[in-house]
Design a protein around this motif. Structure first.
Motif, PDB file in Angstrom:
ATOM      1  N   ARG A   1       0.827  -1.202   0.000  1.00 15.13           N
ATOM      2  CA  ARG A   1       0.000   0.000   0.000  1.00 15.13           C
ATOM      3  C   ARG A   1       0.863   1.255   0.000  1.00 15.13           C
ATOM      4  O   ARG A   1       0.574   2.230  -0.699  1.00 15.13           O
ATOM      5  CB  ARG A   1      -0.927   0.018   1.217  1.00 15.13           C
ATOM      6  CG  ARG A   1      -2.207  -0.749   1.019  1.00 15.13           C
ATOM      7  CD  ARG A   1      -3.222  -0.432   2.094  1.00 15.13           C
ATOM      8  NE  ARG A   1      -2.722  -0.623   3.438  1.00 15.13           N
ATOM      9  CZ  ARG A   1      -2.729  -1.782   4.098  1.00 15.13           C
ATOM     10  NH1 ARG A   1      -3.234  -2.846   3.539  1.00 15.13           N
ATOM     11  NH2 ARG A   1      -2.251  -1.869   5.321  1.00 15.13           N
ATOM     12  N   ALA A   2       1.946   1.253   0.787  1.00 13.80           N
ATOM     13  CA  ALA A   2       2.838   2.415   0.858  1.00 13.80           C
ATOM     14  C   ALA A   2       3.469   2.691  -0.504  1.00 13.80           C
ATOM     15  O   ALA A   2       3.566   3.852  -0.931  1.00 13.80           O
ATOM     16  CB  ALA A   2       3.913   2.188   1.914  1.00 13.80           C
TER      17      ALA A   2
ATOM     18  N   LEU B   1       1.293   7.056  -6.622  1.00 14.32           N
ATOM     19  CA  LEU B   1       0.222   8.028  -6.854  1.00 14.32           C
ATOM     20  C   LEU B   1       0.686   9.446  -6.554  1.00 14.32           C
ATOM     21  O   LEU B   1       0.364  10.389  -7.293  1.00 14.32           O
ATOM     22  CB  LEU B   1      -0.996   7.683  -6.002  1.00 14.32           C
ATOM     23  CG  LEU B   1      -1.805   6.475  -6.463  1.00 14.32           C
ATOM     24  CD1 LEU B   1      -2.856   6.119  -5.410  1.00 14.32           C
ATOM     25  CD2 LEU B   1      -2.454   6.746  -7.798  1.00 14.32           C
ATOM     26  N   ASP B   2       1.443   9.618  -5.471  1.00 11.10           N
ATOM     27  CA  ASP B   2       1.969  10.943  -5.125  1.00 11.10           C
ATOM     28  C   ASP B   2       2.896  11.468  -6.218  1.00 11.10           C
ATOM     29  O   ASP B   2       2.833  12.644  -6.600  1.00 11.10           O
ATOM     30  CB  ASP B   2       2.705  10.910  -3.786  1.00 11.10           C
ATOM     31  CG  ASP B   2       1.772  10.761  -2.602  1.00 11.10           C
ATOM     32  OD1 ASP B   2       0.563  11.026  -2.757  1.00 11.10           O
ATOM     33  OD2 ASP B   2       2.256  10.378  -1.515  1.00 11.10           O
ATOM     34  N   ALA B   3       3.764  10.595  -6.733  1.00  9.61           N
ATOM     35  CA  ALA B   3       4.685  11.010  -7.796  1.00  9.61           C
ATOM     36  C   ALA B   3       3.920  11.394  -9.057  1.00  9.61           C
ATOM     37  O   ALA B   3       4.242  12.394  -9.709  1.00  9.61           O
ATOM     38  CB  ALA B   3       5.681   9.885  -8.101  1.00  9.61           C
TER      39      ALA B   3
ATOM     40  N   VAL C   1       1.713  15.714 -12.718  1.00 11.82           N
ATOM     41  CA  VAL C   1       0.565  16.379 -13.340  1.00 11.82           C
ATOM     42  C   VAL C   1       0.476  17.833 -12.890  1.00 11.82           C
ATOM     43  O   VAL C   1       0.271  18.739 -13.704  1.00 11.82           O
ATOM     44  CB  VAL C   1      -0.740  15.614 -13.011  1.00 11.82           C
ATOM     45  CG1 VAL C   1      -1.962  16.424 -13.398  1.00 11.82           C
ATOM     46  CG2 VAL C   1      -0.746  14.263 -13.704  1.00 11.82           C
ATOM     47  N   LEU C   2       0.638  18.068 -11.591  1.00 12.80           N
ATOM     48  CA  LEU C   2       0.553  19.445 -11.089  1.00 12.80           C
ATOM     49  C   LEU C   2       1.665  20.321 -11.647  1.00 12.80           C
ATOM     50  O   LEU C   2       1.439  21.497 -11.949  1.00 12.80           O
ATOM     51  CB  LEU C   2       0.567  19.455  -9.564  1.00 12.80           C
ATOM     52  CG  LEU C   2      -0.702  18.915  -8.898  1.00 12.80           C
ATOM     53  CD1 LEU C   2      -0.538  18.874  -7.385  1.00 12.80           C
ATOM     54  CD2 LEU C   2      -1.903  19.761  -9.285  1.00 12.80           C
ATOM     55  N   GLU C   3       2.870  19.776 -11.786  1.00 15.27           N
ATOM     56  CA  GLU C   3       3.964  20.552 -12.374  1.00 15.27           C
ATOM     57  C   GLU C   3       3.625  20.957 -13.798  1.00 15.27           C
ATOM     58  O   GLU C   3       3.896  22.080 -14.218  1.00 15.27           O
ATOM     59  CB  GLU C   3       5.262  19.742 -12.350  1.00 15.27           C
ATOM     60  CG  GLU C   3       5.880  19.612 -10.975  1.00 15.27           C
ATOM     61  CD  GLU C   3       7.038  18.616 -10.957  1.00 15.27           C
ATOM     62  OE1 GLU C   3       7.389  18.053 -12.024  1.00 15.27           O
ATOM     63  OE2 GLU C   3       7.578  18.393  -9.867  1.00 15.27           O
ATOM     64  N   GLY C   4       3.019  20.051 -14.547  1.00 14.42           N
ATOM     65  CA  GLY C   4       2.622  20.367 -15.920  1.00 14.42           C
ATOM     66  C   GLY C   4       1.551  21.441 -15.968  1.00 14.42           C
ATOM     67  O   GLY C   4       1.561  22.306 -16.837  1.00 14.42           O
TER      68      GLY C   4
END
Length: 124
Positions: A83-84, A90-92, A97-100
């Protein structure tokens, strides 16, 4: 004609020895719990379900079931590691996506030129 005793289907010995939970389902046997834990540990190392199945000598679907059954088994540590790892992935992906989305995007011509040509409204 056969007698009733001859028509009776007998259960395998291991089925008769297994216990059931309060809902009538079979309790997980220790060997299955151990296999599920190994499957979760292998998934934690980013192995595919097919590779996990090949390593454990089970089908791809059984490997999938084992990985997803692992969190509910008593062997919680390998499932927690899996799970970790999935959360890290998912975090990566979210960061990428946010950087883009936040990046300054290149345009064909500056906004002022487009406004002068009447393509967009000029800023006030």
């Amino acid at each position: 004609m056969t007698t009733r005793e001859e028509r009776t289907v007998t259960q395998p010995d291991n089925m008769a020895d297994r216990t059931r939970d309060g809902k009538g389902r079979f309790d997980c046997d220790p060997a299955t719990a151990e296999r599920d834990a190994r499957a979760a540990a292998l998934r934690g190392r980013s192995m595919t379900y097919q590779a996990i199945g090949d390593a454990l000598g089970i089908s791809r679907q059984s490997a999938f079931d084992a990985v997803h059954r692992a969190p509910s088994d008593t062997m919680e540590e390998p499932a927690a590691a899996a799970r970790a790892l999935e959360l890290q992935k998912l975090d990566a992906a979210e960061r990428t996506v946010l950087e883009g989305l936040e990046r300054e995007h290149v345009t064909a011509c500056p906004r002022e030129d487009r406004a002068a040509r009447g393509w967009v409204r000029a800023r006030r």
